[in-house]
Design an enzyme around this catalytic site. Sequence first.
Site, PDB file in Angstrom:
ATOM      1  N   LYS A  31      16.502  -1.954  30.349  1.00 52.69           N
ATOM      2  CA  LYS A  31      15.587  -0.872  29.967  1.00 52.69           C
ATOM      3  C   LYS A  31      15.106  -0.046  31.161  1.00 52.69           C
ATOM      4  O   LYS A  31      14.821   1.134  31.039  1.00 52.69           O
ATOM      5  CB  LYS A  31      14.387  -1.451  29.215  1.00 52.69           C
ATOM      6  CG  LYS A  31      14.747  -1.879  27.792  1.00 52.69           C
ATOM      7  CD  LYS A  31      13.511  -2.119  26.965  1.00 52.69           C
ATOM      8  CE  LYS A  31      13.863  -2.351  25.506  1.00 52.69           C
ATOM      9  NZ  LYS A  31      14.504  -3.679  25.311  1.00 52.69           N
ATOM     10  N   SER A  44      22.393  -8.084  28.340  1.00 56.16           N
ATOM     11  CA  SER A  44      21.355  -7.056  28.460  1.00 56.16           C
ATOM     12  C   SER A  44      20.071  -7.517  29.146  1.00 56.16           C
ATOM     13  O   SER A  44      19.366  -6.719  29.740  1.00 56.16           O
ATOM     14  CB  SER A  44      21.021  -6.494  27.077  1.00 56.16           C
ATOM     15  OG  SER A  44      20.661  -7.540  26.184  1.00 56.16           O
ATOM     16  N   GLU A 102       5.804   4.078  23.166  1.00 56.01           N
ATOM     17  CA  GLU A 102       5.478   3.103  22.133  1.00 56.01           C
ATOM     18  C   GLU A 102       6.269   1.849  22.439  1.00 56.01           C
ATOM     19  O   GLU A 102       7.315   1.894  23.100  1.00 56.01           O
ATOM     20  CB  GLU A 102       5.827   3.630  20.735  1.00 56.01           C
ATOM     21  CG  GLU A 102       7.230   3.318  20.244  1.00 56.01           C
ATOM     22  CD  GLU A 102       8.332   4.046  20.992  1.00 56.01           C
ATOM     23  OE1 GLU A 102       8.076   5.136  21.522  1.00 56.01           O
ATOM     24  OE2 GLU A 102       9.459   3.493  21.044  1.00 56.01           O
TER      25      GLU A 102
END
Length: 393
Positions: A89, A377, A111
């Site tokens: 991310k 990931s 968010e």
Amino acid sequence: MSYNINSKGYYGEFGGAYIPEMLYPNVEELRQNYLNIMSDSAFQEEFQQLLKDYVGRPSPLYFAKRLSKAYNTKIYLKREDLNHTGAHKINNTIGQILMAKRLGKTRIIAETGAGQHGVATATVCALMGITCVVYMGEIDIKRQAPNVARMKMLGAKVVPATSGSKTLKDATNEAIRDWINNPVDTHYIIGSVVGPHPYPDMVARFQSVISEEIKQQLMTHENTPTPDYVIACVGGGSNAAGAYYHFLEDPSVKLIAAEAAGHGINSGKSAATSTLGREGIIHGSKTLLMQTKDGQITEPYSISAGLDYPGIGPMHAHLFHSGRAEFIAVTDDEAMKSGLELCQLEGIIPAIESSHALAVFNKKHFKPNDIVVLCLSGRGDKDLDNYISYFNV
Ligand SMILES: *Cc1c(COP(=O)(O)O)cnc(C)c1O
């Protein structure tokens, strides 16, 4: 057929910008500027420098010897789990904070559901000394206390969303409301390849560093830039988009997406969007989403917080519809078992999201000479409590 975005912001029939009129100036400002900013050499230099020195890129492409032996094929793990903050991310939030600065923004909103994107956003805001407000459902704030603590330590303000189901979609509504009210000074950092155009394309481009590195690293390992398969888990789809990006138009590279089937596709507790979803509009884009007969979004379920999302990004809706990617549904049990297997075969504790991708090896047969790249990931530190209670260890 093209699998990339067209000039109108669509992947095939999916995508676009279905937004309230009051949001139009914000999204339009971004749309008109993002490609120019991203292609600017000073921007690229700063982005690449931070990916290297702050995130720790390139992330290794690791040949998993014992895992390969167990499945009689050649498995490479793209180690996004080794990035700063523990997942892919951060690639996107670094890109977007630099974008926000170039657009003259002085305030960031985001968010978050499980808190992972909130932490990645709070991290880059601290890095740049920019005000950060993270909207989070009141229920999620209770469920994800460690990530709430992280965001606060990093200087972010965490605002509870108290409407509706008090989860991710309600936090998203609050963030959109904030952005409408603060159009001039605020940038909204979206955490996956979702949202109105240009977000899916912008986020895919920031994450595309993953497949760019895979090509170079495979050259060293295998003397070819192209694998036979790329496997990734799909929540919104950003790590998958990044891992697929430079292979999208090469049909010799087969793409596999692992989706969360929760307790089973037809159990009523699932997040297997490609199978269960129908065309609709979520977070400003036309895509596949889980909905009731009259079009209300269904509450998704997965043991993995990062895959617990009722839609998929428009790129993935198109990859599914066109058959370019194969979608494989993985249950909680299958993912947990494969996660534990990676711990014990390779000494790597994966995020439960990534464990869904690993479970593909039990569902699909690969040939001994196939080169299979799996995007790992994230790391499993955040999931320890979940693993512990599942396995009673
Ligand atoms: C958030 C997250 C995901 C899911 O997000 P995508 O946008 O689908 O990549 C997957 N893995 C990890 C480790 C995550 O934190």
